[in-house]
Design an enzyme around this catalytic site. Structure first.
Site, mmCIF file in Angstrom:
data_model
loop_
_atom_site.group_PDB
_atom_site.id
_atom_site.type_symbol
_atom_site.label_atom_id
_atom_site.label_comp_id
_atom_site.label_asym_id
_atom_site.label_seq_id
_atom_site.Cartn_x
_atom_site.Cartn_y
_atom_site.Cartn_z
ATOM 1 N N CYS A 168 -8.620 -18.890 46.973
ATOM 2 C CA CYS A 168 -8.360 -18.545 48.365
ATOM 3 C C CYS A 168 -8.056 -17.061 48.536
ATOM 4 C CB CYS A 168 -7.170 -19.336 48.904
ATOM 5 S SG CYS A 168 -7.404 -21.120 48.905
ATOM 6 N N CYS A 186 32.868 -7.555 44.290
ATOM 7 C CA CYS A 186 32.303 -6.709 43.233
ATOM 8 C C CYS A 186 31.308 -5.710 43.800
ATOM 9 C CB CYS A 186 31.599 -7.558 42.179
ATOM 10 S SG CYS A 186 32.728 -8.511 41.151
ATOM 11 N N CYS A 225 26.006 -15.038 38.649
ATOM 12 C CA CYS A 225 27.158 -14.389 39.278
ATOM 13 C C CYS A 225 28.186 -15.426 39.730
ATOM 14 C CB CYS A 225 26.711 -13.560 40.484
ATOM 15 S SG CYS A 225 26.395 -11.827 40.113
#
Lengths: 283, 108
Positions: free
Chosen positions: A102, A202, A244
């Site tokens: 495609c 952080c 994390c």
């Protein structure tokens, strides 16, 4: 005598940032000579965050790691791009189609990475690149979908992303995507886990500082999927989110979950204006 | 059996005679050390690239022996002097007996 001591102390204080390599550096990233935007003015929606300059994670890494990304040949992430190139042309599934059937060459994907995650009107949801890849595999190719954060998925994302390398991230956060974006923003500022840390603690309050041995960046995802030296493979944004959240000692959301999709949209929007760097090299 | 092995080489296409050029090589290979065990506790057999050589016009430039501690996708960068036009031949030797080859011509 007293004056001398003071000077010595002052000199020590001044030299300390250099010695501990705090903050971001001022190097310029050019990949194969093509210059990247790695520092720019923060998008308007970040006004209340106190961040006026957004920076690519590249600035927070050491020179050796930085230089690996500056040359396509030296970038180990390109191995996976090559693998995905093979997959791109491989016919799979009952419809007997490959991506190339495609989309022709992967060059047709130019610009795609820069605007994802993106609202999909037909599906009525915000879709990440990975979701779109799997939608193609299921509906068009009638093949098995890739596992969301698996190696072939990361490689395919990297192949599509590299077509947009150097283009500026520009995800839409208004219109129908606004609700998802708000949800992602909530997640960004929600403290999780036994350590009660949110993303912002952080990556907004302390970027440039060290968390034990790790040099905290702004948590930008313009370089994802990223080749990490620690595991010698490509890592997806959701894989990173999971890592994390796990590090806050929380039960994490699953890669591909609606929560992480919303978070990806929000985090991507914080990088609006930075160049797509994928596949980046990080430690 | 290692799968998905693909050698890559970067050599400048031209150089001046006597010039030292930088050559970068990379081969994608899992470099299975033979120390790991699978889920059932069986040792995964060693499968690494054990030797890498580079010749220029048939003359050997570099010959490397690799050991199991070498990480996945071994990368070598070295310099070679190009005395005259010719061809670099690169060869990697796999534990399973496969030999992967690549060649790059350099004009002077």
């Amino acid at each position: 005598m007293r004056y001398k001591t003071m000077t010595a102390v002052a000199a020590l204080v001044l030299s300390a940032p250099a010695a501990f390599a705090g903050g971001a550096d001022d190097d310029t990233l050019a990949i194969d000579g093509q210059e990247m935007v790695t520092k720019t003015t923060a998008p308007a929606h970040m006004e209340e965050t106190g961040i006026d300059t957004i920076m690519s994670g590249w600035h927070f890494r050491e020179d050796d790691t930085q230089s690996m990304q500056m040359d396509t040949f030296d970038n180990p992430g390109m191995i996976f791009v090559d693998q995905a190139m093979d997959a791109w042309n491989t016919v799979e599934g009952n419809a007997e189609k490959s991506c190339a059937s495609c989309h022709e060459g992967p060059e047709s994907m130019e610009g795609v990475r820069a605007v994802y995650p993106k609202w999909n009107e037909e599906a009525g949801e915000v879709r990440t690149l990975a979701m779109q890849i799997n939608d193609c595999r299921e509906t068009q190719m009638e093949a098995e979908p890739y596992k969301y954060d698996s190696a072939p998925m990361a490689a395919m994302e990297a192949l599509i992303s590299v077509q947009s390398r150097g283009m500026k991230v520009d995800v839409a956060i208004d219109g129908p995507a606004a609700d998802t974006w708000e949800q992602g923003k909530d997640l960004y500022y929600t403290r999780t886990g036994q350590l009660e840390l949110s993303c912002a603690n952080c990556h907004e309050d302390n970027y440039g500082n060290y968390i034990r041995a790790d040099h905290l960046s702004q948590g930008q995802i313009n370089g994802f999927p990223t080749y990490r030296l620690k595991n010698a493979r490509l890592n997806t944004a959701h894989g990173r989110f999971k890592g994390c959240v796990r590090d806050t000692r929380a039960e994490t959301y699953a890669p591909g979950s609606p929560e992480f999709v919303a978070l990806e949209l929000y985090v991507a929007s914080r990088g609006n204006g930075l160049s797509v760097e994928a596949p980046a090299v990080r430690n | 059996m290692a799968s998905g092995v693909k050698p890559r080489v970067k050599v400048p296409s031209s150089a001046s005679a006597g010039e030292a050029v930088t050559i970068k090589t990379l081969i994608s290979h899992p470099m299975e050390s033979g120390q790991r065990k699978d889920g059932d506790g069986n040792t995964i057999p060693r499968s690494i690239i054990n030797r890498f050589t580079c010749d220029y016009n048939g003359k050997n430039i570099i010959d490397v022996t690799m050991e199991p501690a070498i990480s996945t996708n071994p990368y070598f960068e070295f310099m070679a002097t190009v005395p005259e036009a010719g061809e670099f031949q690169f060869t990697w030797y796999d534990d399973d007996g496969s030999v992967y080859e690549e060649a790059k011509a350099v004009s002077v």
